[in-house]
Design a protein around this motif. Sequence first.
Motif, PDB file in Angstrom:
ATOM      1  N   UNK A  21      26.100  33.968 -10.846  1.00  0.00           N
ATOM      2  CA  UNK A  21      25.396  33.574  -9.616  1.00  0.00           C
ATOM      3  C   UNK A  21      26.326  33.533  -8.405  1.00  0.00           C
ATOM      4  N   UNK A  22      27.246  34.460  -8.357  1.00  0.00           N
ATOM      5  CA  UNK A  22      28.202  34.536  -7.254  1.00  0.00           C
ATOM      6  C   UNK A  22      27.516  35.113  -6.015  1.00  0.00           C
ATOM      7  N   UNK A  23      27.769  34.550  -4.830  1.00  0.00           N
ATOM      8  CA  UNK A  23      27.191  35.115  -3.613  1.00  0.00           C
ATOM      9  C   UNK A  23      27.869  36.457  -3.308  1.00  0.00           C
ATOM     10  N   UNK A  24      27.184  37.351  -2.587  1.00  0.00           N
ATOM     11  CA  UNK A  24      27.808  38.643  -2.282  1.00  0.00           C
ATOM     12  C   UNK A  24      29.049  38.503  -1.398  1.00  0.00           C
ATOM     13  N   UNK A  25      29.079  37.480  -0.563  1.00  0.00           N
ATOM     14  CA  UNK A  25      30.223  37.242   0.310  1.00  0.00           C
ATOM     15  C   UNK A  25      30.594  35.767   0.223  1.00  0.00           C
ATOM     16  N   UNK A  26      31.890  35.485   0.205  1.00  0.00           N
ATOM     17  CA  UNK A  26      32.345  34.102   0.134  1.00  0.00           C
ATOM     18  C   UNK A  26      32.572  33.487   1.511  1.00  0.00           C
TER      19      UNK A  26
END
Length: 89
Positions: A21-26
């Motif tokens: 569930x990592x966002x596309x950009x941090x």
Amino acid sequence: MSRVNDVGGQTGFGALEIEADEPPFHADWEARVFALNSTLVRNGVYRLDEFRDAVERLAPQQYLATSYYERWLLAIETLLAERGLLGAG
């Protein structure tokens, strides 16, 4: 000739971390770099293969010390400077 990014089959780089569930950009700046690169490619300033080559031409120490989108930004700066579209500094 192998470049620093060509680590396929090599050992010593540790396990690959896959974030669920990592966002596309941090960070917001990463999204801006992505959009800038997309715009420059779409408008014919450079081709995607030229961009990839610019990332791969980074000095090994620089490549290993920077994050994914930092490499993108450095490659964009390199390509724009090579085309005379970005001044020194």
